[in-house]
Design a protein around this motif. Structure first.
Motif, PDB file in Angstrom:
ATOM      1  N   TRP A  94       0.808  -1.371  -0.059  1.00 48.25           N
ATOM      2  CA  TRP A  94      -0.109  -0.086  -0.027  1.00 48.25           C
ATOM      3  C   TRP A  94       0.787   1.219  -0.054  1.00 48.25           C
ATOM      4  CZ3 TRP A  94      -1.011   3.837   4.052  1.00 48.25           C
ATOM      5  CH2 TRP A  94      -1.948   4.586   3.758  1.00 48.25           C
ATOM      6  N   LEU A 144       6.653  -8.172   7.087  1.00 49.38           N
ATOM      7  CA  LEU A 144       5.992  -6.736   7.018  1.00 49.38           C
ATOM      8  C   LEU A 144       6.939  -5.713   6.817  1.00 49.38           C
ATOM      9  CD1 LEU A 144       3.918  -6.935  10.270  1.00 49.38           C
ATOM     10  CD2 LEU A 144       3.031  -7.117   8.164  1.00 49.38           C
ATOM     11  N   ALA A 171      -0.901  -4.843  11.997  1.00 49.19           N
ATOM     12  CA  ALA A 171      -0.538  -4.208  10.958  1.00 49.19           C
ATOM     13  C   ALA A 171      -1.778  -4.003  10.127  1.00 49.19           C
ATOM     14  CB  ALA A 171       0.736  -4.904  10.199  1.00 49.19           C
ATOM     15  N   LEU A 220      -5.894   3.328   8.197  1.00 51.19           N
ATOM     16  CA  LEU A 220      -5.142   4.278   7.171  1.00 51.19           C
ATOM     17  C   LEU A 220      -6.127   4.426   5.838  1.00 51.19           C
ATOM     18  CD1 LEU A 220      -1.418   3.883   7.658  1.00 51.19           C
ATOM     19  CD2 LEU A 220      -2.764   5.884   8.192  1.00 51.19           C
ATOM     20  N   LEU A 221      -6.359   3.503   5.503  1.00 45.82           N
ATOM     21  CA  LEU A 221      -7.202   3.402   4.169  1.00 45.82           C
ATOM     22  C   LEU A 221      -8.421   4.357   4.076  1.00 45.82           C
ATOM     23  CD1 LEU A 221      -6.831  -0.191   2.593  1.00 45.82           C
ATOM     24  CD2 LEU A 221      -5.786   1.848   1.645  1.00 45.82           C
ATOM     25  N   LEU A 262      -9.436  11.456   2.610  1.00 43.96           N
ATOM     26  CA  LEU A 262      -8.400  12.288   1.851  1.00 43.96           C
ATOM     27  C   LEU A 262      -8.736  13.695   1.736  1.00 43.96           C
ATOM     28  CD1 LEU A 262      -7.778   9.797  -1.273  1.00 43.96           C
ATOM     29  CD2 LEU A 262      -6.620   9.799   1.156  1.00 43.96           C
TER      30      LEU A 262
END
Lengths: 467, 303
Positions: free
Chosen positions: A227, A262, B8, B15-16, B20
């Motif tokens: 990402w 990761l 994670a 975050l996604l 924005l």
């Protein structure tokens, strides 16, 4: 020009016609000749007039300079893509081949090469063979599959007539939100130098710490999800998982995956001359019966095997500099990585009738730093320092007093190091000739001086390299 | 380990989901300063343009820097020169960007040279010929008439990518075309004395300028594109050029001065530094001034 050509053709045509008719009607020859002469003089006068006219026009043009016709007068030709002009081959993938070869002069016998204090990590560790050696030839085929996928196959063909799949993956092009998925066999994105193909290395060989921790380069059969953050600062996060079959893992007998990785990378520019990238990565693997050859206290060959969990942390950073970002003249590259690995599990010593097994815990680390300076167009020199620390290794069989530490020759405490200097000349973007000298103290108490001459030639599609 | 992976994944997903920042303007990543400048001319305050390179860089040789990958990630439109000029780095940026909009074949990927009829299209290519481009010489912007053609196509493309402002782009496009047409007439008149003037170049990146203004390229310092001259080649060049001296030697802002200065000294001919692209000289601060400055410098040297 056109009228002239038409006139000539007309004249020629008339003559041929007349010649063809002539024998049949000889009696009319006189008439015809007269007509022909009339025609001739008629055309001649027309021709003369035209020639005069052209000469006049030419004179006018010369007297009054005009801008040349614009480059575009006609609609643009269809843009060829990737060099294929059309037909059945138009969709062939781009093909590139790297030919590599070298000459090595090694003080110590490479068959005895061992990175002291670390479990041997496979056959690809070490400086390679003495003398002339056709190193690795790399064959890469790549193309977009469709609007959604890109595919790449890189095969490595080595001097001993083996061909192996270095990478074979597909990568998505059209996932939303900065996501991309890669699947197949690929070099893990951990660290910095791990993803770099051997022809793009700045030295003939991999940093010692990569050789000790991964046996060179870590590839896996699996998938990677990456990402990219929607920021002007470069931030990329990725997670990987797969078969984990390459050292330090082993392919597991059951279903499912073996471990994962990761990683996070951050990067940006400093002014218009420098750019950097830094990252941190974490790798986890399970090893089942990861065996290696060793010698016991009496010097007899034995086989040891590790079963357990292996975790590696990597911190990496790279800085590239060129005046105003123009690397044609001068440029500089500084990179370094630190790796630390913790392994927990069991260590078995193959003895008859029953193997001896005890606990095993080790925390080992290593790092390298290297700089490459292009001091003139096409000429570069570089230096690299490698250092490893075999760290704390706790072997249950030794702690319990069942066996002396000397029965585990490969695991005796050590701090291997190496200093390398290289000098290369790149007459074109597609040729590299390199001279490298290394003082290699990877083995316990042996200093191996290594002189290597290497060539790399790239043919086929123009390569594009990552930062 | 599982816990780490879950953590994670959770971080990535959250975050996604972050909102924005509101898109104020169309984000454009242009590979070269001249096409960045043209996009600014056409897009005005509706576009946010980032130039991947400056006039001091050789666009053949640029790194796929992290900062560029980040810009490609967010770009709504990539404006490239094309014809393989950026082949060493743009494919990587596009692949690494995780941005479907700007992949070739989509409206978000624009190639200037695809709209032009390129000079020097080789009938056959082989690397023994040096850095030849199978699709033709890609340095097309220095023929000002090409800029007009690209502007037409780019204005249309901006309207396709950002239909809400289509009328704005078309209006600016029309305005630009009329100003550009006048300027081209003026430049051609100013450059009339340059017709037939013999010059020496370094690389064949002035081919379009020469073609447009009628300068005659009598020699190149690179014996083949991208191939540095050997000393014997330079010696030959000195003999040849002393016999028939050119009026000047052209050097771009990003070229090294060593070889040209060396040659200039031996054949007693001035070196003319050209901006090559927007920002290459202090005076060449926009697309119009790029040509003003280029022609001033050229005509200045012929006086």
């Amino acid at each position: 020009m056109f009228p002239f050509r038409r006139l000539h053709a007309l004249r020629a045509g008339t003559v041929i016609l007349l010649l063809a008719v002539a024998p049949a009607r000889a009696s009319e020859l006189g008439d015809l000749r007269a007509q022909l002469d009339a025609l001739k003089s008629d055309y001649q006068s027309k021709l003369d007039a035209l020639e005069t006219r052209v000469a006049q026009l030419e004179a006018q043009v010369a007297a009054q300079p005009q801008p040349q016709p614009p480059v575009v007068e006609q609609p643009p030709p269809p843009a060829p893509s990737g060099g294929g002009a059309g037909g059945a081959n138009a969709f062939n993938p781009s093909i590139s081949v790297i030919l590599g070869g070298r000459y090595a002069q090694l003080d110590a016998d490479p068959a005895t090469y061992r990175i002291a204090g670390f479990m041997p990590a496979g056959d690809e560790v070490g400086p390679g063979r003495r003398g002339f050696d056709l190193g690795e030839s790399e064959l890469t085929l790549s193309a977009n599959v469709d609007p959604w996928f890109y595919a790449n196959l890189t095969a490595s063909i080595t001097g001993d007539n083996t061909i192996s799949v270095e990478e074979a993956f597909v990568k998505t092009l059209a996932l939303p939100s900065g996501l991309s998925l890669k699947a197949g066999r690929f070099f893990s994105g951990i660290g910095y130098v791990n993803e770099v193909h051997s022809h793009a290395w700045d030295f003939v060989d991999q940093p010692l710490v990569y050789q000790a921790m991964f046996g060179g380069q870590l590839a896996q059969d699996g998938a990677q999800l990456k990402w990219l953050a929607p920021t002007d600062l470069f931030i990329e996060l990725a997670a990987e998982t797969g078969d984990g079959g390459q050292y330090p893992g082993t392919r597991l007998a059951g279903n499912g995956v073996n471990g994962g990785a990761l990683l996070a990378h951050v990067g940006n520019d400093i002014g218009d001359s420098a750019s950097w990238r830094a990252g941190i990565s974490w790798l986890s693997r399970r090893a089942e019966d990861r065996s290696f050859d060793d010698v016991d206290a009496n010097g007899a060959p034995v086989v040891d095997a590790f079963t357990g969990r292996s975790r590696t942390w990597i911190a990496d950073a790279i800085l590239k500099w060129a005046p105003h970002g123009n690397g044609n003249l001068r440029s500089f590259k500084l990179q370094g990585e630190y790796l630390q690995r913790t392994e927990d599990g069991q260590l078995a010593l193959a003895t008859t009738p029953q193997p001896l097994t005890g606990d095993y815990h080790a925390r080992q680390s290593g790092w390298y730093v290297q700089g490459v300076y292009q001091f003139l167009p096409r000429w570069r020199f570089g230096a690299r320092y490698d250092s490893l620390d075999s760290g704390n290794v706790a072997i249950g069989l030794v702690q319990q007093g069942l066996l002396p530490l000397t029965d585990f020759g490969a695991l005796a405490p050590a701090s291997p190091s190496r200093v390398s200097a290289m000098f290369d000349w790149n007459p074109s973007e597609f040729t590299r000739l390199r001279l490298q000298y290394a003082w290699d103290e990877a083995r316990a108490s042996v200093r191996d001086q290594q002189l290597m001459l290497q060539y790399l030639y790239a043919i086929g599609a123009h390569g594009a390299h990552k930062f | 380990m599982n816990r780490t992976i879950y953590a994670a994944t959770a971080i990535i997903l959250s975050l996604l989901a972050l909102p924005l920042p509101a898109q104020a303007a169309l984000r454009v990543l242009a590979t070269t300063p001249e096409w960045a400048a043209l996009t600014r001319e056409l897009g005005g305050d509706k576009v946010d343009v980032y130039a991947a390179t400056s006039a001091f860089q050789d666009v053949h040789r640029v790194d796929a820097k992290p900062s560029l990958v980040a810009r490609a990630r967010n770009a709504d439109l990539v404006v490239a020169a094309g014809a393989e000029l950026e082949i060493g780095w743009l494919p990587i940026l596009l692949r690494e960007s995780g941005n479907a909009r700007i992949q070739p074949g989509n409206p978000g990927y624009f190639e200037a040279d695809a709209n032009l009829r390129l000079l020097e299209v080789p009938s056959a290519v082989d690397r023994s010929m040096g850095d030849v481009h199978p699709q033709g010489n890609p340095h097309a912007h220095l023929d000002a008439r090409n800029v007009a053609i690209v502007a037409t196509a780019l204005a249309t493309r901006l309207a396709v990518v950002d239909p809400a402002n289509a009328a704005y782009y078309q209006a600016r496009g029309t305005d630009f075309q009329s100003r550009w047409k006048l300027a081209v007439t003026r430049w051609e008149a100013q450059a009339a004395p340059l017709r037939g003037v013999p010059i020496v170049v370094i690389h064949r990146d002035q081919a379009y300028l020469c073609h447009w203004l009628g300068l005659v390229e009598v020699a190149a310092i690179e014996p083949k594109p991208g191939v540095p001259p050997s000393s014997s080649y330079l010696a030959e060049l000195v003999t040849k050029l002393n016999a028939a001296p050119p009026k000047m030697i052209l050097r771009n802002a990003y070229n090294d001065s060593k070889a040209v200065d060396w040659l200039a000294e031996r054949i007693h001919v001035p070196v003319v530094l050209l901006p090559y692209s927007v920002g290459g000289t202090p005076a060449a601060s926009d697309l119009f001034k790029l040509f003003d400055d280029t022609i001033n410098r050229l005509t200045g040297a012929t006086k």
